[in-house]
Structure formats: structure tokens, C-alpha cells
Scaffold this active site. Structure first.
Site: not given
Length: 178
Positions: A67-68, A84, A119, A121
């Protein structure tokens, strides 16, 4: 797209369509294809989630590392996946002012240093004000708890992406399996 169409896809088509349900993890779609036929969205989704849950910790962390960073380098360089890009845009993260972007980059770096993965989310369920608050809050979590939380966010993202692909058929059309 309905479940009859999904169940009739050959391997290549299935991976092309579902390969980014979990960010940059087409291997998961490749494995899930073998579980056809699916009775509906929930069944398909459960196969994606079962794959994630069955991985050892290193594999789960690997999924998170795909994930970025939110509002990070990939966004600035224009290298986000289409999904994304859309999700971060909907959360208002593509139009942050310089101070907000720098603050988020600082928090992202602290998070990555603490946990060893970015992170994660479900940005579509958040907004530009909530993201840094949630990031700061989760920085205080214990690693084991945070791993579970981050994987839960991956599942939320995956659910939204599957629902997008299957559209109106996702909840109403069920296929009777033999």
C-alpha cells in the site's frame, strides 16, 4: 457485472479484473480464482479475506507494504494505482496544502518506522481532517493490535473495490451452486 460472468471468467481475465482488489497483490486474485464458483459478493469476498488471514505474519505485513503512503510520494509522482488515486482523491488527500501534506508525510514516516509498514486506512471512508488524527492515534497502538487494525482496513478497501466492480448485482444476484 454479475456473478455468472465472474464465475465464467478464465484465469487471465479474472486476475486482470480482480488483481488489485488487494493493492498490488494479483497473487491473491490468482489463488481465489481456483475457488470458483462463487455464490455472490460475500462468498467471493470471504475467499479474499481467508487468503489474507491464512498468511503468516510476514505475508500479512507484505500485503500492507504494497500500500502507498496516504498523500505520499506515489501521489506526488503520479504513480498510484487508479484505485488508490480515486480513493485518495475522494478523501481530499490530493488537494492538501503544503503544511498539511508535510505533516502527513512526517506522521507517515513515524508510523513506518514504528511498525515496518505504511499506514493503511480506507480513505474513502475518511476525509482530509480525519486521516492525520487517525494516523496519530494509531501510532500509539501496540504492534500486534496495529497489524490487526491495518489488515481490517485492507479488508474494508477490498470490500469497497469488490462492490464497485460488481455494482448493483453485488447484493441481489446470488448464484445457485450445485
Amino acid at each position: 457485472m454479475d456473478m455468472v460472468k465472474v464465475n465464467s471468467m478464465d484465469f487471465g481475465e479474472f486476475v486482470d479484473v480482480f488483481g488489485n482488489i488487494v493493492e498490488k497483490c494479483p497473487l491473491i486474485a490468482a489463488a481465489v480464482w481456483s475457488q470458483r464458483p462463487f455464490s455472490g459478493l460475500e462468498d467471493l469476498e470471504n475467499h479474499f479475506f481467508a487468503f489474507i488471514d491464512a498468511l503468516p505474519r510476514s505475508g500479512q505485513e507484505g500485503i500492507l507494504r504494497c500500500h502507498p503512503d496516504l498523500a505520499g510520494r506515489d501521489l506526488q509522482q503520479g504513480t498510484l494505482t487508479a484505485e488508490s488515486q480515486r480513493e485518495q482523491s475522494q478523501a481530499g488527500l490530493t488537494s492538501l496544502d503544503t503544511d498539511d501534506r508535510l505533516r502527513l508525510q512526517q506522521l507517515n514516516a513515524q508510523y513506518r518506522e514504528r511498525f515496518g509498514f505504511p499506514f493503511v486506512l480506507a480513505a474513502r471512508l475518511s476525509d482530509r481532517a480525519t486521516v492525520p488524527r487517525e494516523l496519530a492515534r494509531r501510532l500509539q497502538c501496540q504492534p500486534e493490535s496495529e497489524l490487526r487494525t491495518a489488515l481490517g482496513e485492507v479488508k474494508k478497501i477490498s470490500h469497497l473495490r469488490l462492490t464497485d466492480l460488481l455494482g448493483a448485482h453485488s447484493h441481489s444476484a446470488r448464484v445457485e451452486l450445485p
